[in-house]
Design a protein around this motif. Structure first.
Motif, mmCIF file in Angstrom:
data_model
loop_
_atom_site.group_PDB
_atom_site.id
_atom_site.type_symbol
_atom_site.label_atom_id
_atom_site.label_comp_id
_atom_site.label_asym_id
_atom_site.label_seq_id
_atom_site.Cartn_x
_atom_site.Cartn_y
_atom_site.Cartn_z
ATOM 1 N N ARG A 177 -3.575 30.443 22.053
ATOM 2 C CA ARG A 177 -2.354 31.007 21.465
ATOM 3 C C ARG A 177 -2.574 32.422 20.938
ATOM 4 N N ASP A 211 3.762 36.623 22.262
ATOM 5 C CA ASP A 211 4.605 36.477 21.072
ATOM 6 C C ASP A 211 3.790 36.114 19.839
ATOM 7 N N SER A 220 3.398 25.489 12.222
ATOM 8 C CA SER A 220 2.968 25.504 13.612
ATOM 9 C C SER A 220 3.209 24.120 14.182
ATOM 10 N N ASP A 276 6.842 22.377 24.002
ATOM 11 C CA ASP A 276 7.392 23.091 22.853
ATOM 12 C C ASP A 276 6.262 23.479 21.908
ATOM 13 N N ARG A 298 5.522 26.378 18.840
ATOM 14 C CA ARG A 298 6.090 27.445 18.020
ATOM 15 C C ARG A 298 5.269 27.671 16.759
ATOM 16 N N GLU A 341 5.442 29.992 12.778
ATOM 17 C CA GLU A 341 6.300 30.752 11.856
ATOM 18 C C GLU A 341 5.554 31.055 10.568
ATOM 19 N N GLN A 350 8.582 34.720 13.609
ATOM 20 C CA GLN A 350 8.476 33.510 14.413
ATOM 21 C C GLN A 350 7.873 33.827 15.772
ATOM 22 N N GLY A 409 7.055 31.805 19.750
ATOM 23 C CA GLY A 409 7.327 30.628 20.564
ATOM 24 C C GLY A 409 8.807 30.475 20.830
ATOM 25 N N SER A 410 9.121 29.912 21.983
ATOM 26 C CA SER A 410 10.513 29.729 22.379
ATOM 27 C C SER A 410 10.657 28.411 23.123
ATOM 28 N N LEU A 411 11.805 27.779 22.969
ATOM 29 C CA LEU A 411 12.058 26.539 23.686
ATOM 30 C C LEU A 411 12.378 26.782 25.152
#
Length: 371
Positions: free
Chosen positions: A136, A141, A162, A254, A256, A258, A267, A269-271
């Motif tokens: 990651r 992002d 997370s 999924d 993400r 923040e 933030q 990550g995206s769906l």
């Protein structure tokens, strides 16, 4: 054990070898062989010679062996990529380091702190590089979020989050009964722990509390299986973090992160797989990634490219990448959180991270990890 004789292809500057030709190993092999300029996949080692040979044929790799020791003894290899089963990681790191090979190892680097400390001592003694597969950090992002945090844009971190939700197509988990106990912490949430430690760099995780269950496969709970977990972490700077995982997200993969701070929020990550959204009479929809190598394709490739650049820098004196890759020290910090989580599940109570870190706190000094 000796190499199977094969036809060699032209040499390339940085020569890497793979240990473990499974799903993740195969992707790393493809990166080294086809996606990263200036690298060569020199050899593949796997006790399962059939899949290893098939992968080598597909990628034009000349050397295949069942024994990783052949890689360690090969003067044509600069670094090794370890993607073998977790139980072999620590011993392979130590053996590769003893042979003077630089090491990239998939997470987790070990199952216990004792194993990891021995491996890190071998790395430090040999003076080789060790990079851990916390991918990651190489996702665009997540890296941009980290730059924003470091720049002070969000102020002092106060709340962090997370999450990892693995993709599925039905609300049952294939082969769940064969999933090793504690996998949700050791192989899934360990990514989230590293992300939170990285986002809140400089602070030390002090205490964890876990709620976990088998909500997708409740019939397996009595044998210790867990598919759902929420972890709260208190850091030394007062920040509170939440990490969560589930093995069955029907809508896709999924992931993400923040950070909410005193001056704002960032933030990552995206769906959705892309920014494209379709609008019809049935509502709006967007494609979601279904595989880790879809969601993190560039990150997985980037971490191996970074490993190759580090080797080239050490070998040829070229400039080293400015970005600091995940190190053995990062692997140790994340593993300590994993072990604290396991104890919290076992006791049902909050656990001080220092209480599971007995090898270091009891006088066995953890070596500084090589970058």
């Amino acid at each position: 054990m000796a190499y199977i004789e094969r036809t060699a292809d032209p040499a390339r500057p940085v020569r890497l070898a793979l240990i473990g030709s499974g799903w993740m190993g195969a992707f790393h092999a493809e990166s080294a062989a086809t996606r990263i300029a200036g690298t060569r996949l020199e050899a593949i080692a796997d006790p399962a010679l059939g899949p290893a040979t098939e992968l080598a044929d597909r990628l034009g790799v000349a050397k295949v062996t069942a024994d990783p020791a052949d890689l360690f003894a090969d003067p044509d290899i600069d670094g090794v990529i370890i993607a073998a089963p977790v139980r072999f990681h620590a011993s392979l790191i130590a053996a590769a380091a003893a042979a003077g090979k630089h090491v990239f190892c998939e997470k987790p680097a070990a199952r216990t702190l004792e194993e990891l400390d021995d491996a890190l001592a071998a790395v430090a003694g040999a003076g080789v590089e060790l990079q851990i597969g916390f991918n990651r950090r190489f996702a665009a992002d997540f890296a941009e979020a980290k730059r924003s945090i470091d720049a002070g844009t969000v102020g002092e971190p106060r709340l962090l989050r997370s999450l990892t939700r693995d993709p599925n197509t039905t609300d049952t988990i294939p082969n769940a009964d064969r999933t090793p106990q504690w996998t949700i912490f050791l192989e899934t949430l360990i990514h989230d722990f590293d992300t939170l430690n990285w986002f809140n760099q400089g602070a030390v995780p002090e205490q964890v509390h876990v709620m976990a269950d088998a909500l997708v496969e409740p019939s397996l709970k009595d044998q210790g299986y867990l598919d759902t977990a929420v972890v709260t972490i208190r850091y030394s700077n007062g920040a509170i973090a939440v990490a969560e995982a589930n093995f069955s997200a029907l809508y896709g993969y999924d992931v993400r992160g923040e950070v909410f701070g005193s001056a704002g929020m960032v933030q990552a990550g995206s769906l959705q797989e892309t920014a494209a959204t379709t609008y019809t009479a049935h509502g709006s929809s967007g494609a979601t990634p279904r595989l880790n190598v879809e969601l993190f394709h560039d990150a997985y490739t980037g971490e191996i490219a970074h490993f190759a650049e580090i080797i080239r820098s050490r070998r040829d004196g070229t400039p080293a990448p400015e970005f600091a890759a995940p190190s053995g020290a990062d692997a140790r910090a994340a593993l300590a959180l994993v072990l604290a989580c396991i104890r919290s599940v076992e006791t049902g109570a909050p656990v001080n991270v220092a209480d599971v870190d007995q090898p270091a706190s009891a006088g066995k000094t953890a070596p500084a990890a090589a970058r």
